[in-house]
Design a protein around this motif. Structure first.
Motif: not given
Length: 304
Positions: A104-107, A219-224, A241-254
């Protein structure tokens, strides 16, 4: 990143700081931090880490280095200003991380391959319908991420991987869009979103390279994005601790890309922008189980 951390720690009067590096590295501008040169890090840690109150380290995912360091520290009961070995092991592999993240998380559609046993015919059939990229499954650097349009190009990439001793790789659908990351501080059930960051990506016809970041961005999709990040980080136990998460934003798809269970490039910028000492606050939050919020005062950039 090490310079950013040492810059912060050098200003903390009641800390006694040692930093461990290889023989060819040291920084004269941090007189309050003592350098220790070692040849065999794992052996040195196994003998000496018991003399320290906690450990904050920077290490790559390559060859499970990050995971192995964490195991040694856990073995001796040393508090780690970072994720535990279980979370580290999961996140050192992009495919293992993907397996943990529910559908249910877009991958990005992906498949893991063994470099020595590649089904080129099957990949060729996929290429007829989709553009593809390939990246090592467990490497930190972005220097080995490639686009390919045919099997001939893929074979050339595989030869490069063999020279770099890459054993497994992830083949993914190429998703055009904007690359971003989210920087967080995780402390048990509390997740503090520090910033959303741009990822400055250089793309040629065959290669994709990370060149830096701008942080923070609006970012316009900040909340999402924030909602999805918090959801993802609660799925994998032991992220701290310090953790990062990477995404690609395509239109409204995260599209979720990966989790970095370690300090990442935006830290270089963020430590200059916070209203208090970022590294000191990170350490004290984790050691004392506090959740002091960190405020970002302005915007900064880092470029390679």
């Amino acid at each position: 990143m090490l310079k950013s951390i040492l810059s912060d720690l050098n200003d903390v009067e009641n800390y006694s700081v040692d930093y461990i590096v290889s023989d060819n590295l040291s920084f004269d501008e941090f007189p309050n931090c003592n350098v220790i040169h070692v040849d065999d890090l794992f052996s040195w840690l196994d003998v000496n880490c018991k003399y320290y109150d906690c450990c904050l380290f920077i290490a790559p995912e390559d060859d499970l280095i990050q995971y192995k360091i964490t195991l040694i520290l856990e073995k001796h009961g040393i508090p780690i200003i970072g994720s535990n070995s279980s979370a580290s092991y999961t996140c050192t592999s992009k495919s293992r991380t993907y397996d943990e993240i529910p559908d249910n998380i877009l991958k990005v559609p992906s498949r893991i391959i063994n470099i020595t046993n590649i089904d080129y015919e099957n990949i060729n059939n996929i290429l007829k319908k989709k553009k593809l990229i390939i990246k090592p499954d467990n490497r930190t650097s972005s220097d080995l991420i490639y686009k390919f349009n045919d099997i001939h190009q893929l074979r050339k990439i595989i030869k490069k991987y063999e020279k770099e001793n890459v054993q497994k790789a992830l083949i993914q659908e190429y998703i055009p869009g904007s690359s971003i990351s989210v920087s967080t501080i995780c402390n048990n059930d509390n997740i503090d979103i520090l910033s959303i960051n741009s990822q400055e990506i250089k793309e040629s016809t065959t290669q994709i390279e990370y060149k830096g970041c701008k942080t923070p961005i609006q970012h316009p999709l900040k909340k999402e994005i924030i909602e999805q990040t918090k959801k993802i980080l609660t799925i994998i136990p032991g992220l701290r601790g310090f953790v990062g998460v990477d995404y690609i934003i395509q239109d409204k798809n995260i599209y979720f890309i990966e989790i970095n269970s370690r300090i990442t490039t935006p830290y270089i910028v963020l430590h200059e922008l916070t209203d208090e000492n970022l590294t000191k606050t990170l350490i004290e939050n984790l050691l004392n189980n506090e959740n002091r919020k960190i405020k970002i005062k302005s915007t900064g950039y880092f470029y390679k």
